[in-house]
Every structure is written in C-alpha cells, then in structure tokens.
Design an enzyme around this catalytic site. Structure first.
Site, PDB file in Angstrom:
ATOM      1  N   ASP A  47       0.856  -1.188   0.000  1.00  0.00           N
ATOM      2  CA  ASP A  47       0.000   0.000   0.000  1.00  0.00           C
ATOM      3  C   ASP A  47       0.895   1.242   0.000  1.00  0.00           C
ATOM      4  O   ASP A  47       1.662   1.464   0.941  1.00  0.00           O
ATOM      5  CB  ASP A  47      -0.892  -0.028   1.241  1.00  0.00           C
ATOM      6  CG  ASP A  47      -2.012   0.993   1.187  1.00  0.00           C
ATOM      7  OD1 ASP A  47      -2.145   1.681   0.158  1.00  0.00           O
ATOM      8  OD2 ASP A  47      -2.751   1.099   2.185  1.00  0.00           O
ATOM      9  N   ASP A  94      -3.025   2.598  -5.919  1.00  0.00           N
ATOM     10  CA  ASP A  94      -1.982   2.647  -4.884  1.00  0.00           C
ATOM     11  C   ASP A  94      -1.865   1.410  -4.014  1.00  0.00           C
ATOM     12  O   ASP A  94      -1.118   1.413  -3.028  1.00  0.00           O
ATOM     13  CB  ASP A  94      -2.195   3.870  -3.987  1.00  0.00           C
ATOM     14  CG  ASP A  94      -3.544   3.841  -3.263  1.00  0.00           C
ATOM     15  OD1 ASP A  94      -4.414   3.058  -3.656  1.00  0.00           O
ATOM     16  OD2 ASP A  94      -3.707   4.612  -2.301  1.00  0.00           O
ATOM     17  N   GLU A  95      -2.553   0.329  -4.338  1.00  0.00           N
ATOM     18  CA  GLU A  95      -2.412  -0.868  -3.529  1.00  0.00           C
ATOM     19  C   GLU A  95      -2.669  -2.121  -4.352  1.00  0.00           C
ATOM     20  O   GLU A  95      -3.387  -2.100  -5.348  1.00  0.00           O
ATOM     21  CB  GLU A  95      -3.337  -0.837  -2.314  1.00  0.00           C
ATOM     22  CG  GLU A  95      -4.810  -0.788  -2.651  1.00  0.00           C
ATOM     23  CD  GLU A  95      -5.690  -0.864  -1.418  1.00  0.00           C
ATOM     24  OE1 GLU A  95      -5.380  -1.664  -0.495  1.00  0.00           O
ATOM     25  OE2 GLU A  95      -6.699  -0.143  -1.368  1.00  0.00           O
TER      26      GLU A  95
END
Length: 361
Positions: free
Chosen positions: A8, A102-103
């Site tokens: 993350d 983003d993850e």
C-alpha cells in the site's frame, strides 16, 4: 501455505505532489478541488494529524486545517507512477491483483527472483519503490489476503509487518471486530448486542449460530475470526462494472436531473466501449443533499446496444425514485455492471426486441 503480500503506497496522491513540488514537503497537503461540492481525494500525513481524511467534504477539511495547501488532482500523473510501481511488482511475481492505483495483493509463494522469505521479497520491493519513484510504501506479509491487508496498515507509513502462521490466532484475538472487512457500524452494533467486541469474542461462536443470525456473512465471520481466507490472488481480473458520476454545483430536484443523467450516461458508455466485454445491468446512483445514497438497477432481456438505449433505461430508473418531490440531490452516477464475454451475449439482440422498461428497484 500461501505467502501473500499487501503493498500500500503511503498517502499516494499527496506524496506524489510533495515529491514533485519541494515547496509542499512537510506541509499539510490536501488533494482536492476547492469548493462546496468537492471532496478530498487524499491527504498527506501532516494533514491527517488535523483529522483530514479521504472522501470528506473539502470545506470540512478546510475548517479542520485552515493552513492546508489544496492541490487539484492530476490522475494522469498518478497513473504513470502507479504503472512504475506495478512494473516493480511484476519483477517478483506474475500473481499481482491491483485493488486501486496505490495498492495491490501479491502472491510470492514462488517468486520469480530467488528470495529467502516473503519478508525479504517485501523488503526488496519497498526498497525498489523508494529508489525508483522516491516514494514510500507499507507492506503486510501473511498467509492470506485478509491478514496481509491488516498487516500493511500496522506500521504505516513506510512500514513492514509480518504475521506468521503460528502467530495468527494470538494476533487476531485482541483486535476489535470492526477490523474484519464488512463489519461496519451497523454490523458492529448487532455483534455488540451479542456481547462481541473483539475477534476473540467472535471466535467463541459456532459457525451454525453465526449463519443462523447473519446468513452467508455469518460463515465469513466465522472463518475470518480464525484467520481463514481461501481467496487466491487473481491477476487480470475481468471488468465487473463501469460507471461515471458527478457532483453538482447546486442541489437539484429529481425532475431537473435529466440533462445530467444523459451527460453522465454518455461518459460511462464511452468508457464501456474500451472493453470487449458486454455490460448487461444499468445502474443509477443518487445522493441526496443529506448524503443519503440510493441506487436503482435494471437488467433488460438484451444488453443495451446503443447510448440512446442505455440513457433511456437510466432515465426510466429515475422514475422509480419515490422520495418526497422536494428532495434535492447533490450527485448522480450512471453505470453498467454484470459484464460478460462478448460471445455470451451474442444472439441476444436477435432473440429479444428492446423496449424502454418499467424497471423494478
């Protein structure tokens, strides 16, 4: 036994802005357009200390942190950095399941680059992200996706946390039951009525009892309380839904929404043309001025074949909203879901003729 990572990026959008503009470093940065209708896309850790969080109204963020620096989002730039990070993931494993820009989950049970452990692989990935993007990422290492996601949040920002198989039960038992995905405020209250506050409390209940009370979600609660999650990391997942939405400059009455619905339907329709799969279900989303969210959906016998058909169904769904006529709406969204492969939908146009439906809720 799988070895799963959850990676993350830390305050991703805000961190990209601080990286690219040294004047923003160390300052409370809020990624959002200013205005009464805007919401926060991301907040730097400096802004989070004031209580600013993603998805809150921008005006509230400004009240909480008057000295915040507001930066309009630049998704083209964020997507470019996300691609860089994805390329780093793929050096180590082909089993990468992105959750957002983003993850992602990574299955490193059999990594492409020889590594003494999943922990070492996570450390290598984080180091490469830092070196190549000048950004930081936090990682969770665990035997499954459920635990890895909890672990990645444990030492944020720029942290690493490992849950070994032998540690699962001791780690989970003290956690508040709200850490289990799907346990929101309503479910948390229902569990509290049973005397359940922690995962350890939940562990005491038999599967049959939880299923009797909560149906299939009860079975999931029983499994998660024991750290069980059999879901595999699934790369290249097919499109399930596509939508577009917009927040208005001023709240509108229901009968005033037609131009917006048609305009937003066109955006969603154009986006859906970029995939070879066919969407079958039309979805209309409305948010009232009081932030109540309503959705209406309809699946015609044959999937909409033109923008005009798609928009017509969305407008018919509006007519199924039965709130007081004086209710005003701040947001509308239109989407397609129920995507299938093109060949699964072939021939339906010949079998069914299209009529503008009177959709059910």
């Amino acid at each position: 036994m799988r070895k799963i990572l959850h990676i993350d990026m830390d305050a991703f959008y805000a961190s990209v802005e601080q990286r690219d503009d040294p004047a923003l470093r160390g300052k409370p940065v809020v990624v959002a357009w200013r205005g009464a209708r805007s919401v926060v896309c991301a907040a730097s850790y400096e802004a989070r200390t004031f209580g600013v969080r993603s998805a809150m109204p921008a005006v509230r963020a400004e009240r909480l942190c008057p000295q915040a620096v507001f930066v309009p989002p630049d998704f083209v730039r964020y997507k470019a950095v996300s691609r860089q990070v994805r390329e780093i993931f793929l050096r180590h494993t082909d089993l990468v399941e992105p959750l957002s820009l983003d993850e992602a989950y990574l299955d490193v049970t059999a990594p492409k680059i020889a590594s003494p452990s999943a922990t070492a692989t996570a450390q290598a990935i984080r180091a490469q992200i830092r070196e190549e993007t000048a950004l930081t990422a936090s990682a969770g290492v665990a035997p499954n996706k459920f635990l890895a996601k909890i672990a990645s949040d444990w030492n944020k920002p720029d942290g690493l946390f490992v849950i070994k198989p032998a540690q699962v039960e001791a780690f989970l038992r003290p956690l508040p039951v709200s850490r289990i995905p799907g346990v929101g405020k309503v479910m948390e209250k229902k569990l509290a009525e049973l005397g359940v506050a922690t995962v350890g409390d939940l562990h005491a209940f038999a599967r049959e009892e939880l299923e009797a009370r909560f149906g299939s979600f009860g079975a999931r609660l029983h499994a998660r309380a024991r750290g069980v999650d059999e879901r595999a990391v699934e790369p290249n997942q097919p499109v399930q839904s596509i939508s577009a939405e917009d927040t208005f400059e001023r709240d509108l009455l229901l009968h005033e929404l037609e131009p917006a619905i048609v305009r937003i339907a066109e955006k969603a329709w154009q986006a859906s043309r970029k995939t070879e799969r066919i969407g079958h279900t039309v979805v209309l989303k409305l948010k009232t001025a009081q932030f109540r969210i309503l959705t209406r959906s309809f699946t015609p016998e044959a999937p909409p074949a033109t923008l005009q058909e798609f928009a017509a169904i969305a407008l018919a769904l509006r007519d199924r909203v039965d709130l007081d006529p004086s209710t005003r709406y701040r947001l509308v969204g239109v989407g397609l879901s129920g995507f299938r492969e093109a060949e699964e939908s072939a021939g339906q146009r010949e079998l069914f003729s299209f009529e503008t439906p009177a959709p059910a809720e």
